[in-house]
Enzyme design. Structure first.
Site, PDB file in Angstrom:
ATOM      1  N   HIS A 102       1.035  -1.105  -0.076  1.00 27.78           N
ATOM      2  CA  HIS A 102       0.032   0.109   0.081  1.00 27.78           C
ATOM      3  C   HIS A 102       0.896   1.191  -0.023  1.00 27.78           C
ATOM      4  CE1 HIS A 102      -2.276  -3.081   2.522  1.00 27.78           C
ATOM      5  NE2 HIS A 102      -3.250  -2.714   2.016  1.00 27.78           N
ATOM      6  N   ASP A 105       2.554   1.927   3.367  1.00 31.61           N
ATOM      7  CA  ASP A 105       3.457   1.054   3.902  1.00 31.61           C
ATOM      8  C   ASP A 105       4.869   1.472   3.512  1.00 31.61           C
ATOM      9  OD1 ASP A 105       1.258  -0.761   4.325  1.00 31.61           O
ATOM     10  OD2 ASP A 105       1.610  -1.648   2.526  1.00 31.61           O
TER      11      ASP A 105
HETATM   12  C1  XLS Z   1      -7.217  -6.756   4.879  1.00 35.04           C
HETATM   13  C2  XLS Z   1      -6.678  -6.894   3.305  1.00 35.04           C
HETATM   14  C3  XLS Z   1      -5.736  -6.099   2.942  1.00 35.04           C
HETATM   15  C4  XLS Z   1      -5.586  -5.960   1.352  1.00 35.04           C
HETATM   16  C5  XLS Z   1      -4.844  -4.887   0.682  1.00 35.04           C
HETATM   17  O1  XLS Z   1      -8.013  -7.624   5.728  1.00 35.04           O
HETATM   18  O2  XLS Z   1      -6.293  -8.206   3.477  1.00 35.04           O
HETATM   19  O3  XLS Z   1      -4.385  -6.024   3.563  1.00 35.04           O
HETATM   20  O4  XLS Z   1      -4.999  -7.174   1.080  1.00 35.04           O
HETATM   21  O5  XLS Z   1      -5.545  -3.517   1.064  1.00 35.04           O
END
Ligand code: XLS
Ligand code: CA
Ligand code: CA
Length: 441
Positions: A102, A105
């Protein structure tokens, strides 16, 4: 740059008899399974957020793992750069070819979006350099449109048009980054695209707006040369009480309703499927049947806990059935297996990070080997084919299939058949025994 995971080796395949905790027992990257190498079949990716950012913080206490990777303080640009170094060293040592992230991140988010974007440019240059020297690839990028308080009511589904603009800005920036880093995927996980109560929510309006945001993303992405897949990642709840992309079937209906199914596919996460009351295999099957199979977030949940635990995959029945579905769907094209998994809070050392990936990669390697063996064995496929044989061997069956049958005609057939025969045993127990035989020899 100094080695970060000092003393931890490049993880090698040593075979099923090895007792070396830091070696692969089943994942042999170059071994050919069903015509491709294991690394091509599995396309493992590291999730930046869990592996490099998450420290084990939960609702009841702070983190237990130190993930500063040599930076003085977390949440600084120094730390952001240290994470890039750590991430590439980690991928190199584990033999991971892909990563996913993301926007937030990668860098600490600033008050002002232009400042956040400047920080992103700086870190993306660093990542691009590391990619050039290592050959590692971006599986997909995504914008975090669920953590910042402005997204409390969603992003595309927000009641506020102002918030919608921020979402648009983040999606645009991550598409720019994804193209710059050669990524072949862009994921929409609608973490807060849903509702807490219908009393304050215009569901139809919100869904139209989410579709509008996605349509703009497709238009912009294609205009800047993004030729990969957009994904919806279904999840039924958490953080919201109800999320619009509830499961694969719901997301498929949404994509088809809004004409987005040419550009979008589904990114199926194991733990999200089980939260929706399905098996992981079920949601993979639905994605494939809808022609929307794309990518996978690899993890597993705990059926005794009602939330998204994101554990590293361990259950080999599950990985076998998942790989069976993935192979049957033709395997990955732009997608891959992204470890959206985190080490348990008490597993806080660097060594635990390595062992977690060894577990996950070995569980999927075993799944691949066993799924290929089930397919090569052929008994299950042959039974399924035979189970529907009456649609080929009878004229009325063929007419039902080709759409030319009428109720009147079929009613006459039924009358002629007298007492109907039972449809044949489902032989579930026999099939399960075959699976055990393949798994345990
Ligand atoms: C959360 C999600 C998230 C997505 C990406 O539960 O898994 O991490 O994979 O935004
Ligand atoms: Ca996920
Ligand atoms: Ca999850």
């Amino acid at each position: 740059m100094a080695e970060i995971f000092e003393g931890l080796p490049k993880v090698e395949y040593k075979g099923a008899q090895s007792k070396d905790a830091l070696a692969f027992k089943y994942y042999d990257a170059d071994k050919i399974v069903l015509g491709k190498t294991m690394s091509e079949q599995l396309k493992f990716a590291m999730a930046w957020w869990h592996n490099l950012s998450a420290t084990g913080t939960d609702m009841f206490g702070p983190g237990t793992a130190d993930k500063r990777f040599g930076a003085v303080a977390a949440g600084t640009m120094d730390h952001a750069h240290a994470k890039v170094e750590a991430g590439f060293e980690f991928m190199d040592k584990l033999g991971l070819e892909y990563f996913a992230f993301h926007d937030v991140d990668l860098v600490p988010e600033a008050e002002d979006i232009s400042e956040t974007n400047k920080r992103l440019d700086e870190i993306v240059d660093h990542i691009a350099e590391k990619q050039a020297s290592s050959g590692k690839k971006l599986l997909w990028g995504t914008a975090n449109m669920f953590s910042n308080p402005r997204y409390m009511n969603g992003a595309g589904s927000s009641n506020s048009a102002e918030v919608f603009c921020f979402a648009a800005a983040q999606v645009k920036k991550v598409l720019d980054i994804t193209v710059k880093l050669g990524g072949k995927g862009y994921t929409f996980w609608g973490g807060r695209e849903g509702y807490e109560t219908l009393l304050n929510t215009n569901v139809g309006f919100e869904q139209e707006n989410i579709a509008a945001l996605m349509r703009m993303a497709v238009e912009y992405g294609r205009s800047i040369g993004f030729n990969g897949d957009f994904y919806i990642e279904p999840k039924p709840k958490e953080p919201m009480k109800h999320q619009y992309d509830f499961d694969a079937a719901t997301a498929a209906g949404f994509l088809k309703k809004f004409g987005l199914d040419k550009d979008f596919r589904l990114n199926i996460e194991a733990n999200h499927a089980t939260l929706a009351g399905h098996t992981f295999q079920h949601d993979l099957r639905v994605a494939a049947v809808e022609g929307l199979f794309g990518s996978v977030d690899a993890n597993q949940g705990d059926l005794l806990l009602g939330w998204d635990t994101d554990e590293f995959p361990f259950n080999v029945y599950e990985t076998t059935f998942a790989m069976y579905e993935i192979l049957k769907a033709g395997g990955f094209t732009n997608g891959g297996l992204n470890f959206d998994s985190k080490t348990r809070r008490p597993s806080y050392t660097y060594e635990d990070m390595f062992k977690s990936f060894i577990l996950g990669m070995d569980s999927f390697a075993l799944g691949l080997i066993k799924a290929a063996a089930i397919i090569e064995d052929g008994r299950i496929d042959a039974f399924v084919k035979d189970r529907y044989a009456s649609y080929e061997t009878t004229e009325y069956g063929r007419k039902i299939r080709n759409g030319s049958a009428t109720l009147t005609e079929l009613a006459a057939v039924a009358e002629g058949l007298g007492t109907p025969a039972l449809p044949g045993s489902g032989r579930q127990e026999e099939l399960q025994s075959i699976v055990n035989q393949v798994l345990f020899g």
